[in-house]
Design a protein around this motif. Structure first.
Motif, PDB file in Angstrom:
ATOM      1  N   VAL A 151      56.116  49.481  45.559  1.00 28.10           N
ATOM      2  CA  VAL A 151      55.312  48.315  45.929  1.00 28.10           C
ATOM      3  C   VAL A 151      56.245  47.111  45.877  1.00 28.10           C
ATOM      4  O   VAL A 151      56.583  46.623  44.796  1.00 28.10           O
ATOM      5  CB  VAL A 151      54.120  48.139  44.968  1.00 28.10           C
ATOM      6  CG1 VAL A 151      53.231  46.992  45.427  1.00 28.10           C
ATOM      7  CG2 VAL A 151      53.306  49.435  44.874  1.00 28.10           C
ATOM      8  N   LYS A 152      56.669  46.638  47.042  1.00 29.91           N
ATOM      9  CA  LYS A 152      57.731  45.634  47.014  1.00 29.91           C
ATOM     10  C   LYS A 152      57.577  44.599  48.126  1.00 29.91           C
ATOM     11  O   LYS A 152      57.034  44.867  49.198  1.00 29.91           O
ATOM     12  CB  LYS A 152      59.096  46.304  47.111  1.00 29.91           C
ATOM     13  CG  LYS A 152      59.343  47.094  48.380  1.00 29.91           C
ATOM     14  CD  LYS A 152      60.710  47.771  48.324  1.00 29.91           C
ATOM     15  CE  LYS A 152      61.036  48.510  49.608  1.00 29.91           C
ATOM     16  NZ  LYS A 152      62.378  49.151  49.554  1.00 29.91           N
ATOM     17  N   SER A 153      58.045  43.408  47.799  1.00 32.20           N
ATOM     18  CA  SER A 153      58.180  42.307  48.761  1.00 32.20           C
ATOM     19  C   SER A 153      56.848  41.938  49.406  1.00 32.20           C
ATOM     20  O   SER A 153      56.778  41.586  50.582  1.00 32.20           O
ATOM     21  CB  SER A 153      59.213  42.664  49.846  1.00 32.20           C
ATOM     22  OG  SER A 153      60.473  42.927  49.261  1.00 32.20           O
ATOM     23  N   ASN A 154      55.769  42.014  48.621  1.00 31.15           N
ATOM     24  CA  ASN A 154      54.478  41.512  49.077  1.00 31.15           C
ATOM     25  C   ASN A 154      54.350  40.049  48.653  1.00 31.15           C
ATOM     26  O   ASN A 154      54.730  39.680  47.540  1.00 31.15           O
ATOM     27  CB  ASN A 154      53.356  42.361  48.501  1.00 31.15           C
ATOM     28  CG  ASN A 154      53.484  43.819  48.933  1.00 31.15           C
ATOM     29  OD1 ASN A 154      53.213  44.170  50.066  1.00 31.15           O
ATOM     30  ND2 ASN A 154      53.940  44.668  48.017  1.00 31.15           N
ATOM     31  N   THR A 155      53.819  39.211  49.500  1.00 28.23           N
ATOM     32  CA  THR A 155      53.894  37.769  49.291  1.00 28.23           C
ATOM     33  C   THR A 155      53.168  37.322  48.028  1.00 28.23           C
ATOM     34  O   THR A 155      53.677  36.477  47.281  1.00 28.23           O
ATOM     35  CB  THR A 155      53.310  37.030  50.510  1.00 28.23           C
ATOM     36  OG1 THR A 155      54.041  37.420  51.670  1.00 28.23           O
ATOM     37  CG2 THR A 155      53.420  35.524  50.336  1.00 28.23           C
ATOM     38  N   ASP A 156      51.993  37.886  47.761  1.00 23.08           N
ATOM     39  CA  ASP A 156      51.214  37.448  46.597  1.00 23.08           C
ATOM     40  C   ASP A 156      51.360  38.468  45.467  1.00 23.08           C
ATOM     41  O   ASP A 156      52.281  38.382  44.661  1.00 23.08           O
ATOM     42  CB  ASP A 156      49.757  37.244  47.001  1.00 23.08           C
ATOM     43  CG  ASP A 156      48.963  36.474  45.943  1.00 23.08           C
ATOM     44  OD1 ASP A 156      49.554  36.103  44.892  1.00 23.08           O
ATOM     45  OD2 ASP A 156      47.769  36.234  46.171  1.00 23.08           O
ATOM     46  N   ASN A 157      50.494  39.446  45.424  1.00 20.86           N
ATOM     47  CA  ASN A 157      50.518  40.434  44.353  1.00 20.86           C
ATOM     48  C   ASN A 157      51.046  41.771  44.849  1.00 20.86           C
ATOM     49  O   ASN A 157      50.751  42.178  45.988  1.00 20.86           O
ATOM     50  CB  ASN A 157      49.102  40.658  43.803  1.00 20.86           C
ATOM     51  CG  ASN A 157      48.427  39.367  43.409  1.00 20.86           C
ATOM     52  OD1 ASN A 157      48.870  38.687  42.487  1.00 20.86           O
ATOM     53  ND2 ASN A 157      47.340  39.018  44.091  1.00 20.86           N
ATOM     54  N   GLY A 158      51.764  42.455  43.979  1.00 22.72           N
ATOM     55  CA  GLY A 158      52.064  43.849  44.265  1.00 22.72           C
ATOM     56  C   GLY A 158      50.808  44.681  44.109  1.00 22.72           C
ATOM     57  O   GLY A 158      50.343  45.340  45.041  1.00 22.72           O
ATOM     58  N   ILE A 159      50.223  44.648  42.906  1.00 19.17           N
ATOM     59  CA  ILE A 159      48.976  45.354  42.592  1.00 19.17           C
ATOM     60  C   ILE A 159      48.015  44.347  41.964  1.00 19.17           C
ATOM     61  O   ILE A 159      48.382  43.637  41.028  1.00 19.17           O
ATOM     62  CB  ILE A 159      49.226  46.522  41.631  1.00 19.17           C
ATOM     63  CG1 ILE A 159      50.158  47.566  42.285  1.00 19.17           C
ATOM     64  CG2 ILE A 159      47.915  47.170  41.213  1.00 19.17           C
ATOM     65  CD1 ILE A 159      50.592  48.686  41.352  1.00 19.17           C
ATOM     66  N   TYR A 160      46.772  44.311  42.469  1.00 21.18           N
ATOM     67  CA  TYR A 160      45.771  43.368  41.963  1.00 21.18           C
ATOM     68  C   TYR A 160      44.508  44.140  41.591  1.00 21.18           C
ATOM     69  O   TYR A 160      43.973  44.913  42.394  1.00 21.18           O
ATOM     70  CB  TYR A 160      45.430  42.327  43.020  1.00 21.18           C
ATOM     71  CG  TYR A 160      44.314  41.384  42.635  1.00 21.18           C
ATOM     72  CD1 TYR A 160      44.554  40.308  41.781  1.00 21.18           C
ATOM     73  CD2 TYR A 160      43.022  41.568  43.135  1.00 21.18           C
ATOM     74  CE1 TYR A 160      43.528  39.441  41.422  1.00 21.18           C
ATOM     75  CE2 TYR A 160      41.997  40.711  42.792  1.00 21.18           C
ATOM     76  CZ  TYR A 160      42.254  39.646  41.929  1.00 21.18           C
ATOM     77  OH  TYR A 160      41.239  38.796  41.578  1.00 21.18           O
ATOM     78  N   PHE A 161      44.044  43.929  40.339  1.00 22.08           N
ATOM     79  CA  PHE A 161      42.808  44.541  39.862  1.00 22.08           C
ATOM     80  C   PHE A 161      41.771  43.453  39.604  1.00 22.08           C
ATOM     81  O   PHE A 161      42.073  42.460  38.933  1.00 22.08           O
ATOM     82  CB  PHE A 161      43.038  45.283  38.543  1.00 22.08           C
ATOM     83  CG  PHE A 161      43.688  46.636  38.682  1.00 22.08           C
ATOM     84  CD1 PHE A 161      44.165  47.091  39.891  1.00 22.08           C
ATOM     85  CD2 PHE A 161      43.812  47.458  37.581  1.00 22.08           C
ATOM     86  CE1 PHE A 161      44.765  48.328  40.016  1.00 22.08           C
ATOM     87  CE2 PHE A 161      44.415  48.698  37.681  1.00 22.08           C
ATOM     88  CZ  PHE A 161      44.887  49.140  38.904  1.00 22.08           C
ATOM     89  N   SER A 162      40.568  43.664  40.103  1.00 24.47           N
ATOM     90  CA  SER A 162      39.438  42.794  39.783  1.00 24.47           C
ATOM     91  C   SER A 162      38.254  43.663  39.393  1.00 24.47           C
ATOM     92  O   SER A 162      37.873  44.574  40.145  1.00 24.47           O
ATOM     93  CB  SER A 162      39.075  41.922  41.000  1.00 24.47           C
ATOM     94  OG  SER A 162      37.925  41.150  40.735  1.00 24.47           O
ATOM     95  N   THR A 163      37.691  43.410  38.224  1.00 26.73           N
ATOM     96  CA  THR A 163      36.549  44.170  37.682  1.00 26.73           C
ATOM     97  C   THR A 163      36.756  45.675  37.850  1.00 26.73           C
ATOM     98  O   THR A 163      35.853  46.402  38.262  1.00 26.73           O
ATOM     99  CB  THR A 163      35.223  43.725  38.331  1.00 26.73           C
ATOM    100  OG1 THR A 163      35.282  43.940  39.757  1.00 26.73           O
ATOM    101  CG2 THR A 163      34.956  42.257  38.066  1.00 26.73           C
ATOM    102  N   SER A 164      37.942  46.114  37.509  1.00 25.65           N
ATOM    103  CA  SER A 164      38.286  47.534  37.639  1.00 25.65           C
ATOM    104  C   SER A 164      38.825  48.029  36.302  1.00 25.65           C
ATOM    105  O   SER A 164      39.767  47.449  35.750  1.00 25.65           O
ATOM    106  CB  SER A 164      39.321  47.733  38.744  1.00 25.65           C
ATOM    107  OG  SER A 164      38.787  47.373  40.005  1.00 25.65           O
TER     108      SER A 164
END
Length: 372
Positions: free
Chosen positions: A113-126
């Motif tokens: 998971v690389k070079s993504n502008t904001d988050n690589g991995i994002y968790f919400s209510t998980s």
């Protein structure tokens, strides 16, 4: 190849379907599952979407070895449980690489998971997800947790992110997440634990922090003092300041070798071993390997043909660990080439013998003629 569609491939209320070996370039969604379970998504290329791969209200799906790039979001997993996302390349997405919302008991393993502008991995209510063995680099946040509890993060490598792991405290925060055996290397900020209610080591091991300033006086691989950082504490930080230990079993030093490439057997010890390789030409050509075997015959012959009897071939074995420490060891091998057969240069040995025998016959006849 699917291009210019609103959704490239769409499964709804589907069980045991397969989406394999496709290239999808559409407008909104590349591959989408809705209320679909026990499907497989394997070896697809998905790019230039709003969302590359969408999994919505779908459980027990298997997603492996897909390349997902230059979308707004690479993955969106929403309201979905018990899915496995493994060995995917998720890169250069303009928002988030992998977004998970209200999803539980999923497994994310060995993804890049690389070079993504904001988050690589994002968790919400998980909650209760497993994130293991992933390489997460060059994102703003490597991992961002928002109102997500009891997730496990271990054996991930987080490098060159602005923030390695960010645990938010908004709307009650994220709690009891468990992080150990991760490598934090070269991030601007390795981790932020705003709620200060998360766990950063197990009972025997914490994480590796390249800015840890402690020591390891008893050489047990654990820092003597805790690592404190931005709201969190790792009580058992990993200590490593040396490369792998390499032991050559065979070939033996100063052993004779022929034009047939020799077998090799070595032992390499390091809990954080990264890569192993050998060279015969001082590093011009490096051959990586994962287990014991035979020296590359083509490379061996290219060296052998330039040498004479009793010359020395220097075989170097190298190994590095995940922290960048490199070790090497060398073995000297003695060239054993057959002695010259006494043949005339440029002529085969049998022809040389034949010419010699003819010359003897000629001399014998001449001698006889002179004595008559």
């Amino acid at each position: 190849i699917m291009s210019g569609l609103e959704t490239g491939i769409y499964l709804e209320n589907t069980t045991r379907g397969e989406i394999i070996n496709n290239t999808v370039d559409s407008l909104k969604q590349g591959i989408s599952l809705s209320a679909s379970h026990n499907n497989r998504i394997i070896n697809n290329t998905v790019h230039h979407q709003m969302v590359g791969i969408t999994i919505f209200n779908s459980n027990f799906n298997y997603v492996e070895e897909n390349t997902v790039y230059i979308n707004e979001d690479g993955f969106q997993i929403t309201g979905s449980d018990n899915n496995t996302v493994i060995k995917n390349l998720v890169r250069d997405n303009t928002n988030t690489g992998l977004r998970m919302v209200n999803s539980h008991n999923n497994t994310l393993i060995e993804n890049q998971v690389k070079s993504n502008t904001d988050n690589g991995i994002y968790f919400s209510t998980s909650d209760d997800n497993i994130i293991s063995g992933n390489s997460i680099s060059n994102n703003f946040d490597g991992i961002d947790l928002y109102v997500s509890d009891a997730n496990s993060f271990y054996e991930n490598t987080l490098t060159l992110n602005d923030r390695g792991i960010f645990v938010d405290d908004g709307d009650g925060g994220s709690h009891n997440n468990f992080a150990h055996s991760n490598l934090f290397i070269g991030n601007t900020i390795h981790a932020i634990d705003r709620p200060s209610t998360n766990i950063w080591n197990n009972s025997v091991l914490g994480n590796f922090w390249d800015n840890y300033t402690g020591s390891d006086s008893n050489n047990n691989g654990i820092g003597d003092t805790p690592h404190n950082f931005n709201g969190g504490i790792d009580y058992l930080p990993i200590w490593d300041d040396s490369g792998p230990i390499i032991n050559i079993i065979s070939p033996a030093n100063n052993s004779l070798v022929t034009s047939l490439a020799p077998d090799y057997s070595i032992e390499i010890t390091d809990p954080n071993l990264n890569e192993m390789w050998y060279t015969l030409d001082g590093g011009i050509t490096n051959i990586t390997f994962i287990s014991n075997g035979t020296i590359n015959q083509t490379l061996w012959e290219s060296i052998w043909d330039t040498l004479s009897d009793k010359d020395v071939i220097i075989l170097n074995f190298y190994a590095d660990d995940l922290f960048g420490y490199i070790s090497f060891i060398e073995v000297h091998l003695i060239v054993d080439k057959p002695k010259s057969s006494g043949s005339i240069p440029g002529y085969p040995p049998l022809l040389t013998i034949g010419l010699f025998m003819l010359s003897l016959i000629f001399i014998s006849r001449k001698v006889r003629k002179g004595t008559v």
